[in-house]
Scaffold this motif. Structure first.
Motif, PDB file in Angstrom:
ATOM      1  N   VAL A  70      -7.733   9.178  -3.698  1.00 27.04           N
ATOM      2  CA  VAL A  70      -8.613   8.716  -2.189  1.00 27.04           C
ATOM      3  C   VAL A  70      -8.024   7.251  -1.800  1.00 27.04           C
ATOM      4  N   ASP A  71      -7.521   7.282  -0.540  1.00 26.03           N
ATOM      5  CA  ASP A  71      -6.961   5.829  -0.084  1.00 26.03           C
ATOM      6  C   ASP A  71      -8.394   5.267   0.403  1.00 26.03           C
ATOM      7  N   ASN A  72      -8.721   4.245  -0.248  1.00 22.65           N
ATOM      8  CA  ASN A  72     -10.111   3.605   0.322  1.00 22.65           C
ATOM      9  C   ASN A  72      -9.703   2.324   0.886  1.00 22.65           C
ATOM     10  N   TYR A  98      -5.292   1.628  -2.582  1.00 24.95           N
ATOM     11  CA  TYR A  98      -5.497   0.675  -1.699  1.00 24.95           C
ATOM     12  C   TYR A  98      -4.310   0.154  -1.110  1.00 24.95           C
ATOM     13  N   SER A  99      -4.113  -0.093   0.213  1.00 26.04           N
ATOM     14  CA  SER A  99      -3.253  -1.161   0.899  1.00 26.04           C
ATOM     15  C   SER A  99      -4.344  -2.515   0.658  1.00 26.04           C
ATOM     16  N   THR A 100      -3.834  -3.328  -0.279  1.00 31.47           N
ATOM     17  CA  THR A 100      -4.624  -4.485  -0.362  1.00 31.47           C
ATOM     18  C   THR A 100      -4.320  -5.310   0.617  1.00 31.47           C
ATOM     19  N   THR A 101      -3.327  -5.268   1.342  1.00 32.84           N
ATOM     20  CA  THR A 101      -2.970  -5.958   2.526  1.00 32.84           C
ATOM     21  C   THR A 101      -4.053  -6.377   3.419  1.00 32.84           C
ATOM     22  N   LYS A 102      -5.128  -5.428   3.444  1.00 36.63           N
ATOM     23  CA  LYS A 102      -6.196  -5.357   4.656  1.00 36.63           C
ATOM     24  C   LYS A 102      -7.284  -6.003   3.979  1.00 36.63           C
ATOM     25  N   TYR A 103      -8.578  -5.394   3.669  1.00 35.74           N
ATOM     26  CA  TYR A 103      -9.428  -6.056   3.450  1.00 35.74           C
ATOM     27  C   TYR A 103      -9.492  -6.978   2.112  1.00 35.74           C
ATOM     28  N   GLY A 157       0.926  -1.244  -0.187  1.00 31.48           N
ATOM     29  CA  GLY A 157      -0.125   0.122  -0.031  1.00 31.48           C
ATOM     30  C   GLY A 157       0.773   1.229  -0.008  1.00 31.48           C
ATOM     31  N   GLN A 158       1.968   1.352   0.653  1.00 31.46           N
ATOM     32  CA  GLN A 158       2.976   2.338   0.736  1.00 31.46           C
ATOM     33  C   GLN A 158       3.459   2.848  -0.734  1.00 31.46           C
ATOM     34  N   ALA A 159       3.731   1.621  -1.402  1.00 30.76           N
ATOM     35  CA  ALA A 159       3.988   1.955  -2.973  1.00 30.76           C
ATOM     36  C   ALA A 159       3.150   2.488  -3.561  1.00 30.76           C
TER      37      ALA A 159
HETATM   38  N1  PLP Z   1      -3.105   3.205   3.783  1.00 34.69           N
HETATM   39  C1  PLP Z   1      -3.980   2.891   4.767  1.00 34.69           C
HETATM   40  C2  PLP Z   1      -5.362   3.364   5.214  1.00 34.69           C
HETATM   41  C3  PLP Z   1      -3.373   1.906   5.622  1.00 34.69           C
HETATM   42  O1  PLP Z   1      -3.927   1.363   6.998  1.00 34.69           O
HETATM   43  C4  PLP Z   1      -2.103   1.219   5.463  1.00 34.69           C
HETATM   44  C5  PLP Z   1      -1.357   0.231   6.475  1.00 34.69           C
HETATM   45  O2  PLP Z   1      -1.904   0.049   7.343  1.00 34.69           O
HETATM   46  C6  PLP Z   1      -1.472   1.371   4.443  1.00 34.69           C
HETATM   47  C7  PLP Z   1      -2.127   2.610   3.237  1.00 34.69           C
HETATM   48  C8  PLP Z   1       0.027   1.111   4.037  1.00 34.69           C
HETATM   49  O3  PLP Z   1      -0.304  -0.165   3.460  1.00 34.69           O
HETATM   50  P1  PLP Z   1       1.013  -1.381   3.360  1.00 34.69           P
HETATM   51  O4  PLP Z   1       0.989  -1.728   4.969  1.00 34.69           O
HETATM   52  O5  PLP Z   1       0.085  -2.392   2.606  1.00 34.69           O
HETATM   53  O6  PLP Z   1       2.012  -0.643   2.716  1.00 34.69           O
END
Ligand code: PLP
Length: 454
Positions: free
Chosen positions: A206-208, A227-232, A110-112
């Motif tokens: 928008v970060d959704n 998106y951070s697809t890491t999540k939902y 998500g950071q990238a």
């Molecule tokens: N955006 C949101 C709202 C997040 O909660 C996070 C991580 O917690 C990130 C971005 C960053 O995502 P990633 O951890 O996949 O790099």
């Protein structure tokens, strides 16, 4: 390089069209798109209906003439997995269609995704305007790291959409916000700020991450969703990944002064501008440049394995969200009635403008699955609560199928002064819950017993 998944490397050149949603598929429901979205139907070689993991770095080139076209971006086809891969492509197409966007690009985190979404437009000397309510990693990226790159981020209060206009000057390239930022969990005024941006030719990104499917930024005028697809989207806490979705709804072509990164000749691509390059193949210049320039030069590709994991995640996303949501409402209501809880932070219980925005932007009956609350007894009570949990995990993450809890004041926000913590909404007794899909009674039973010890 491509965003399309051709059946064979020697396939006829086809227009690059990730996530192209024909009228038929647009009429489909999210539950169906999650399983069928994009052009992948089955593997043409084996008939496999699950998207294969194309675990390869490179792809056989279609002769020297074909290779010329691929390298010049004049034909669709994969070259090298840093830039595109068929498993990644299938994920991107499905996500773009689910989001109602034109094309998507999956990344390693998500950071990238946040970094590339901004760096694709803002260069040294430029600025962006961002809402204050941000995930800590994004905050650090914006407040410190981008500054080092010469990109200034101007932070404004999301409650005042005109603050974005006031912070804008001729070097402003983008607006940025999270749709449902924690800890306050107040929905961002997407349409209001998107409208301000469109007056100046500035896209809203928008970060959704916290609200896939339940908030639809592109329908409210946002130009880009990250998106951070890491999540939902992943949903099971097994893979780190990110994505950028291009809404295909922003007039980049008409904004030569405002968006020079897309309009100026690029010496690393035959001196053509990305607007011209995209027009040649009838594609979207914003997302095309991220792949062709940032992925090529900076890297951060998603691995085929993780792209596969996220396809699995997408397939059950609508179903999981229903359970996340139902459980979160039950937990929030339980906490609201609990004598040891002084306040519950949850969109359903908000008042005033925050309640209005929750009504306007959240899908009917949905409030997300993040629940904040303040334990009476402050910092020590908050810590005792966390240490007493038996079912909920103590984790700095959200969006897992399992329920998670954290005490932000002593963890995620511990670098901030007490004053700054309060400004972001983190009080000493604040606990953040990310409610999972276990049986609601079991989640509540664990919270109840931990509150006894708090
Ligand atoms: N955006 C949101 C709202 C997040 O909660 C996070 C991580 O917690 C990130 C971005 C960053 O995502 P990633 O951890 O996949 O790099």
């Amino acid at each position: 390089m491509t965003i399309h998944n051709p059946p064979t490397p020697t396939a006829e050149a086809a227009p690059i069209a990730a996530g192209a949603s024909g009228p038929r598929s647009l009429r489909r429901h999210p539950e169906t798109i999650a399983l069928h979205g994009g052009s992948f139907r089955f593997d043409p070689t084996t008939g496999a209906i699950a998207v294969p993991i194309y675990q390869t770095t490179s792809f056989q080139l279609p002769g020297t003439e074909g290779a010329d076209k691929l390298f010049a971006l004049e034909a669709a086809g994969h070259l090298y997995t840093r830039v595109s891969n068929p498993t990644q492509d299938a994920f991107e197409q499905r996500l773009a269609e689910l989001e109602g966007g034109a094309a998507a690009l999956a990344l390693a985190s998500g950071q990238a995704a946040s970094a590339f979404a901004v760096l694709n437009l803002a260069r040294a000397g430029d600025n962006i305007v961002s809402a204050v309510g941000l995930y800590g990693g994004t905050w650090a990226l914006f407040a410190a790291t981008l500054k080092g790159f010469g990109v200034e981020v101007r932070f404004v209060d999301a409650n005042d959409p005109e603050a974005f206009a006031r912070a804008t000057d001729e070097k402003t390239r983008a607006y940025y916000a999270e749709s449902l930022p924690n800890p306050k969990l107040e929905v961002f005024p997407i349409a209001e700020v998107a409208e301000v941006g469109r007056r100046f030719g500035i896209p809203l990104i928008v970060d959704n991450t916290a609200a896939p499917l339940i908030i639809r930024p592109l329908e409210h005028g946002a130009a880009v969703v990250v998106y951070s697809t890491t999540k939902y989207i992943g949903g099971h806490g097994t893979a780190i990944g990110g994505a950028i979705v291009d809404g295909g709804n922003f007039p980049w072509k008409e904004l030569s002064d405002r968006q020079p990164a897309l309009h100026e000749p690029d010496p690393s691509y035959q001196g053509k501008s990305w607007i011209d390059k995209a027009a040649l193949i009838d594609f979207h210049p914003y997302i095309l440049r991220i792949r062709a320039v940032l992925l090529r030069d900076v890297g951060a590709p998603i691995s085929p394995q993780n792209a596969f994991q996220f396809i699995q995640g997408l397939e059950t996303l609508p179903l999981r969200l229903r359970q996340h949501n139902e459980n979160a409402i039950k937990v929030a209501e339980f906490l609201k009635a609990h004598p040891k809880v002084s306040k519950v932070i949850f969109p359903k219980f908000q008042e005033g403008i925050a309640a209005e925005r929750a009504r306007k932007y959240l899908r009917d009956g949905y409030f997300g699955a993040l629940v904040g609350f303040e334990v009476k007894g402050g910092r020590e009570a908050g810590r005792r609560f966390i240490d007493s949990l038996q079912l909920l995990y103590h984790v700095a993450n959200i969006g897992d199928a399992r329920s998670l809890a954290i005490h932000p004041s002593t963890t995620t926000h511990s670098q901030l002064s007490a004053e700054d913590q309060l400004a972001t909404g983190v009080t000493p007794g604040y606990v953040r819950l990310s409610i999972g899909i276990e049986h609601a009674d079991d989640i509540i039973a664990d919270i109840a017993q931990a509150l006894e010890s708090a």
